[in-house]
Design an enzyme around this catalytic site. Structure first.
Site, PDB file in Angstrom:
ATOM      1  N   ARG A   1      -3.103  13.667  -2.433  1.00  0.00           N
ATOM      2  CA  ARG A   1      -4.533  13.899  -2.246  1.00  0.00           C
ATOM      3  C   ARG A   1      -4.871  15.356  -1.936  1.00  0.00           C
ATOM      4  NH1 ARG A   1      -6.980   8.851   1.311  1.00  0.00           N
ATOM      5  NH2 ARG A   1      -6.851   7.336  -0.361  1.00  0.00           N
TER       6      ARG A   1
ATOM      7  N   HIS B   1     -13.510  12.042   4.387  1.00  0.00           N
ATOM      8  CA  HIS B   1     -13.335  10.596   4.469  1.00  0.00           C
ATOM      9  C   HIS B   1     -13.024  10.081   5.878  1.00  0.00           C
ATOM     10  CE1 HIS B   1     -12.566   6.657   2.963  1.00  0.00           C
ATOM     11  NE2 HIS B   1     -11.267   6.674   3.178  1.00  0.00           N
TER      12      HIS B   1
ATOM     13  N   ARG C   1      -3.454   9.995   8.177  1.00  0.00           N
ATOM     14  CA  ARG C   1      -3.477   8.558   8.436  1.00  0.00           C
ATOM     15  C   ARG C   1      -2.988   7.779   7.218  1.00  0.00           C
ATOM     16  NH1 ARG C   1      -6.896   4.702   6.818  1.00  0.00           N
ATOM     17  NH2 ARG C   1      -8.382   6.190   5.962  1.00  0.00           N
TER      18      ARG C   1
ATOM     19  N   HIS D   1     -10.788  12.861   0.411  1.00  0.00           N
ATOM     20  CA  HIS D   1     -10.402  12.132  -0.790  1.00  0.00           C
ATOM     21  C   HIS D   1     -10.802  13.022  -1.966  1.00  0.00           C
ATOM     22  CE1 HIS D   1     -10.200   9.095  -3.879  1.00  0.00           C
ATOM     23  NE2 HIS D   1      -9.680   8.252  -3.006  1.00  0.00           N
TER      24      HIS D   1
ATOM     25  N   GLN E   1      -9.226  13.903   6.818  1.00  0.00           N
ATOM     26  CA  GLN E   1      -8.732  13.461   5.509  1.00  0.00           C
ATOM     27  C   GLN E   1      -9.845  13.576   4.463  1.00  0.00           C
ATOM     28  OE1 GLN E   1      -7.552   9.204   4.858  1.00  0.00           O
ATOM     29  NE2 GLN E   1      -5.518  10.062   5.073  1.00  0.00           N
TER      30      GLN E   1
ATOM     31  N   GLU F   1      -8.602   6.113  -6.354  1.00  0.00           N
ATOM     32  CA  GLU F   1      -7.445   6.745  -6.981  1.00  0.00           C
ATOM     33  C   GLU F   1      -6.949   5.947  -8.187  1.00  0.00           C
ATOM     34  OE1 GLU F   1      -5.785   7.310  -3.296  1.00  0.00           O
ATOM     35  OE2 GLU F   1      -5.832   9.471  -3.528  1.00  0.00           O
TER      36      GLU F   1
ATOM     37  N   PHE G   1       0.867  -1.176   0.000  1.00  0.00           N
ATOM     38  CA  PHE G   1       0.000   0.000   0.000  1.00  0.00           C
ATOM     39  C   PHE G   1       0.902   1.222   0.000  1.00  0.00           C
ATOM     40  CE2 PHE G   1      -4.533   0.622   1.679  1.00  0.00           C
ATOM     41  CZ  PHE G   1      -5.067  -0.333   0.845  1.00  0.00           C
TER      42      PHE G   1
ATOM     43  N   LEU H   1     -16.844   7.255  -2.930  1.00  0.00           N
ATOM     44  CA  LEU H   1     -15.461   7.306  -3.418  1.00  0.00           C
ATOM     45  C   LEU H   1     -15.333   6.759  -4.834  1.00  0.00           C
ATOM     46  CD1 LEU H   1     -13.251   5.943  -0.492  1.00  0.00           C
ATOM     47  CD2 LEU H   1     -13.563   8.300  -1.220  1.00  0.00           C
TER      48      LEU H   1
END
Lengths: 587, 93
Positions: free
Chosen positions: A286, A353, A398, A242, A240, A255, A119, A252
């Site tokens: 982001r 988000h 995060r 998105h 956060q 990405e 990730f 969402l």
């Protein structure tokens, strides 16, 4: 006042991953535990966490909890508490094994070990090669974890109060928290649940923003209950966003769409990211992409009748690529945006988000607040875990795969700590009548009849104000104006009226109580953001574009009384290893 | 249009709360369908809708949103109808 009352050793409010993991520890230790959830437990928002959970198991590539710790400290933009982060990264490993043994069907490697995927933000050797740290159960990790925990809780005889809404915490005559007043949604009747320890695990608060990826249930209930109990909320300015949520809806759009070659255009058809990030363009970070979208809209280059979104174009990729590499996106876009991305672009806007901030806790889930002279004090009998809490492991931003980890580790540890607390404090405490009167008056306020603004309208105005003034574009001017508007809305809140005063399944009444919570939590975000004069992690200010460690390497604390701010130092000393000193964050 | 009886109103409120899910996509689809399509359902289909709300979020997502799995036979028609009625191309939008 005579209220129906139930007694338990522990009361847990919220039945997502944090609440259920705590409950499981308690019920397995033969404590009497009550879990209150406003929806059926397996409909908690944990179910939407598809990505996975980070743990340095080193099943695919070399890994260590220390590297995981480094990545998390760096990802937090150095605002995370390094003792809590070390603790979480170490505990990640036994936590995942415990879930495996409880029956979570993790995806496997050929050798039978848990499969781990790579990730963003994961590295080997303190910023070196890519690591593979995320354990997943196919694309339904949150669902698998939630179901396993729920089933295990049923087996361990946890007492569930499904479709009960927690109104507020209650205190005894000494001011010590001893449970909560809850409302049975089916009957509309209040119930007092007295407990030796209470854990708030109510999840996020994304619904305070107009465009959010959070489910409708995420209205910040636990955080608002803490505020009303005089407890501050920590680091609430760090939210956060998105960049690509479906405009006006919030779902969402991954990405991966831009990774596959999709790009953003404004109303003139211009590929505007070339102006904001000439090299990375649509693959910039982001916050850069989110701010660029909002700037386009603000400067009149937005699309649609109201010019309030931009377009994500991917038709040039062709049907085969879209169907093969971006499954689900086409269906989602057709259903929620009314646009088939094979032939037309998707309307998008940044979507709220994840809340990094929340109720301040130590690493055992105990709610902790300043006690003057720089010291801290635990709030006796009160715990918090999960997205509503802030153990300060995410700091200013995060990392992917760390949210499930946070809820599971701190839910588990809070459960274990409550076991000890109840052993040391075995006596029943009773709610004081003054405390009960206060909570009941919050309930009865919604019985007032007459003309007034509707809950729906107030809610819409609040969410729009939060999006416009406390969203991704944060300047002094915009936020100060937002604070004034929010104060005005808050002043008008007592004039809001319900038209339906029935008892049975009166969901309008629940939505009114949620509105109170959203107002309280929304204000904490707006005020905390206005005061932080720097850019760090998810909090990005064009008027203060740099991170300022000299003045702002500290946690924000928002108190509801007088909208007061206080600050406390970041805990930069880990438990057993050397500190990671702040550095410029480059990926 | 018939005004719903007291019992029907209560049932609608109950169903409305069952449309509160763990995923925004389902919140949106199910609550919009309740608002726009439920009253046109036959008595049998209304019961089926109530039963569908008892299913797991992940399954509902696969059946109604991502279409990555085929729902059990009794739900087939309803699973087509919900996104058609509650989606953005629907006349109610």
């Amino acid at each position: 006042m005579s209220l129906p009352t139930r007694h338990f050793d522990a009361l847990i409010i919220g039945a997502g991953g944090a609440g259920l993991n705590a409950a499981l520890q308690l019920a397995s230790a033969e404590l009497r535990v009550a879990v209150v959830s406003k929806v059926f437990p397996t409909r908690s928002h944990t179910v939407a966490a598809q990505g996975g959970v980070n743990a340095a198991l080193a099943n695919v590539l070399p890994d260590s909890w220390h590297w995981h710790m480094f990545d998390t400290v760096k990802g937090s933009d150095y605002l995370g508490d390094q003792d809590a982060i070390e603790f979480m990264c170490r505990e990640a490993i036994p936590t995942v094994y415990e879930l495996e043994h409880a029956g979570v069907p993790f995806s496997r490697l050929d050798n039978g070990k848990i499969y781990q995927r790579a990730f963003g933000g994961q590295s080997q050797n303190f910023g070196g090669d890519q690591a593979a740290r995320t354990c997943a159960a196919a694309d339904r990790t949150g669902h698998a974890i939630l179901h396993t925990l729920y089933q295990q809780n049923i087996r361990a005889r946890t007492h569930f109060f499904d479709e009960f809404f927690a109104v507020d915490l209650v205190r005894d005559a000494d001011g010590i928290c001893c449970g909560a007043l809850v409302l049975e949604i089916e009957t509309g009747e209040p119930l007092l649940i007295e407990a030796k320890a209470t854990l708030l695990a109510t999840g996020g608060c994304g619904q305070v923003f107009r465009t959010t990826s959070n489910a409708h249930i995420n209205t910040g209930d636990g955080a608002a209950m803490a505020l009303r109990a005089g407890i501050p909320l920590m680091d609430m300015e760090f939210f956060q966003f998105h960049p690509t949520g479906i405009a006006g809806k919030g779902m969402l759009i991954t990405e991966g769409v831009r990774g596959e070659g999709g790009y953003l255009v404004n109303k003139d058809g211009e590929r505007f990211m070339e102006r904001y990030a000439p090299r990375a363009k649509d693959l910039a970070s982001r916050d850069v992409v989110s701010r660029a979208i909002v700037t386009e809209v603000k400067e009149g280059r937005g699309c649609g009748e109201n010019g309030d979104y931009v377009m994500l174009k991917l038709d040039h990729l062709g049907e085969a690529v879209i169907s093969k590499r971006l499954p689900g996106i086409r269906e989602s876009s057709k259903i929620f945006a009314g646009a088939d991305p094979v032939i037309e672009p998707i309307p998008v806007f940044p979507t709220a988000h994840y809340a990094m901030g929340g109720i301040p806790t130590d690493r055992f889930g105990r709610v902790a607040m300043p006690a003057g002279h720089g010291s801290e004090e635990v709030v006796v009998g009160l715990y918090a875990a999960g997205e509503c809490a802030c153990a300060s492991v995410h700091g200013a931003n995060r990392l992917g795969g760390n949210s499930l980890l946070d809820i599971l580790v701190f839910g588990r540890l809070a459960g274990k700590d409550i076991i000890e607390f109840v052993r040391d404090n075995p006596y029943r405490r009773n709610a004081d009548s003054a405390s009960l009167d206060q909570v009941m008056s919050r309930l009865s306020r919604w019985d007032r009849k007459g003309d007034g603004m509707s809950v729906h309208q107030m809610r819409a105005e609040l969410r729009k104000c939060m999006e416009d003034h406390a969203g991704v574009f944060r300047t002094e001017e915009i936020m100060a104006e937002g604070y004034e508007k929010l104060c005005e809305l808050r002043d008008r809140l007592p004039e809001v009226r319900l038209t339906d005063h029935s008892k049975v399944f009166n969901t309008a009444r629940i939505e009114a109580l949620e509105l109170d919570n959203m107002m309280d939590v929304g204000m904490s975000i707006a005020v905390s953001a206005l005061h932080r004069q720097e850019s760090r992690g998810a909090h990005s200010r064009p008027d203060y574009p740099e991170r300022d460690d000299q003045a702002w390497l500290k946690h924000s604390l928002y108190y509801q009384e007088g909208d007061r701010m206080d600050y406390k130092p970041v805990r930069t000393k880990p438990l057993t290893v050397e500190s990671f000193p702040p550095k410029e964050r480059v990926y | 249009m018939n005004v719903p009886s007291h019992d029907e109103q209560e049932q609608l409120r109950r169903l409305r709360w069952q449309c509160r899910r763990g995923m925004l996509e389902l919140d949106h689809l199910l609550s919009r369908f309740l608002e726009l399509g439920y009253r046109d359902l036959s008595e049998a289909d209304r019961l089926l809708f109530a039963r569908l709300l008892g299913e797991q979020d992940q399954d509902l997502h696969n059946w109604l949103v991502s279409r990555s799995a085929i729902p059990p036979t009794p739900y087939l028609e309803l699973a087509e109808r919900i996104p058609a009625v509650a989606g953005e191309h629907s006349p109610g939008n």
